[in-house]
Design an enzyme around this catalytic site. Sequence first.
Site, PDB file in Angstrom:
ATOM      1  N   GLU A  54      37.695 -95.597  53.903  1.00 24.82           N
ATOM      2  CA  GLU A  54      37.053 -94.750  54.907  1.00 24.82           C
ATOM      3  C   GLU A  54      37.190 -95.352  56.299  1.00 24.82           C
ATOM      4  O   GLU A  54      36.911 -96.520  56.507  1.00 24.82           O
ATOM      5  CB  GLU A  54      35.559 -94.559  54.578  1.00 24.82           C
ATOM      6  CG  GLU A  54      35.298 -93.863  53.248  1.00 24.82           C
ATOM      7  CD  GLU A  54      35.801 -92.420  53.215  1.00 24.82           C
ATOM      8  OE1 GLU A  54      36.131 -91.858  54.278  1.00 24.82           O
ATOM      9  OE2 GLU A  54      35.877 -91.847  52.107  1.00 24.82           O
ATOM     10  N   CYS A  89      26.793 -91.469  50.870  1.00 24.29           N
ATOM     11  CA  CYS A  89      27.779 -92.528  51.174  1.00 24.29           C
ATOM     12  C   CYS A  89      28.015 -92.645  52.670  1.00 24.29           C
ATOM     13  O   CYS A  89      27.998 -93.750  53.230  1.00 24.29           O
ATOM     14  CB  CYS A  89      29.095 -92.263  50.440  1.00 24.29           C
ATOM     15  SG  CYS A  89      28.949 -92.570  48.669  1.00 24.29           S
ATOM     16  N   HIS A 122      35.768 -95.170  48.986  1.00 19.93           N
ATOM     17  CA  HIS A 122      35.460 -94.231  47.907  1.00 19.93           C
ATOM     18  C   HIS A 122      36.459 -94.436  46.768  1.00 19.93           C
ATOM     19  O   HIS A 122      37.667 -94.529  47.006  1.00 19.93           O
ATOM     20  CB  HIS A 122      35.558 -92.779  48.392  1.00 19.93           C
ATOM     21  CG  HIS A 122      34.258 -92.220  48.859  1.00 19.93           C
ATOM     22  ND1 HIS A 122      34.028 -91.825  50.157  1.00 19.93           N
ATOM     23  CD2 HIS A 122      33.083 -91.989  48.179  1.00 19.93           C
ATOM     24  CE1 HIS A 122      32.786 -91.363  50.260  1.00 19.93           C
ATOM     25  NE2 HIS A 122      32.189 -91.452  49.079  1.00 19.93           N
TER      26      HIS A 122
HETATM   27  N1  PCA Z   1      28.921 -91.082  45.952  1.00 24.35           N
HETATM   28  C1  PCA Z   1      28.130 -90.211  46.790  1.00 24.35           C
HETATM   29  C2  PCA Z   1      26.789 -90.906  46.918  1.00 24.35           C
HETATM   30  C3  PCA Z   1      26.765 -91.957  45.869  1.00 24.35           C
HETATM   31  C4  PCA Z   1      28.153 -92.059  45.390  1.00 24.35           C
HETATM   32  O1  PCA Z   1      28.594 -92.897  44.606  1.00 24.35           O
HETATM   33  C5  PCA Z   1      28.797 -89.857  48.127  1.00 24.35           C
HETATM   34  O2  PCA Z   1      30.032 -89.817  48.175  1.00 24.35           O
HETATM   35  O3  PCA Z   1      28.103 -89.600  49.109  1.00 24.35           O
END
Ligand code: PCA
Length: 197
Positions: free
Chosen positions: A79, A142, A166
């Site tokens: 990200e 997140c 992610h």
């Molecule tokens: N993914 C979610 C919140 C917790 C997670 O593991 C997200 O992408 O916001």
Amino acid sequence: MKLLITGFGPFGNVKVNPSWEVAKRIALVHPAGVEVCARRLPVVFDGVGDVLWEAVEQFAPDVVLMLGVATKRSVISYERVAINIDDSSKVDNEGKTYPGTPIRLDGPTAYFSTLPVKEMRDATLAAGLAAEISNSAGTYVCNHTMYECLYRIEHSGLKTRAGFVHVPQLKTNGAIELDNMVKAITIAIEIIKKHED
Ligand code: PCA
């Protein structure tokens, strides 16, 4: 290098959150020259910043690497940016939704990751693992966590670097497996370490 690595617990349809599975494994394998502390974060808008920050204050890391699952993605996503908005009709683990509320009224529109995302992506690809740079961490927990972390670092005057990755859902349409996620994150940590040395 002291590394705080975080993952999230279950939420919604995600019964086993791979982000926490990866964080735990990284703490076990503990890459050379890296002291690792792994923490599991709750999937809640309110309070996730406090839980994360408590770990930062206790462990005093040089780097915070936050992991979360992106259920609709099939590759590792480094990200680039966190934006100042909570916007989700999907409830968090406290049943809360947000209609598009700023995370911090006195905060900037966005924070860039302070990790070398391009190099992390390139090194991951060079190892034969699927990876990309993502320009949106979403508007759910997140993104909120990444934003809070960078905001608090800025306001505390710490030199800590921080960023978010992610990972895909486990075993969905062609998504990579846990072993490969651990490999990718280990490679990313090696790149981060090179920058810290
Ligand atoms: N993914 C979610 C919140 C917790 C997670 O593991 C997200 O992408 O916001």
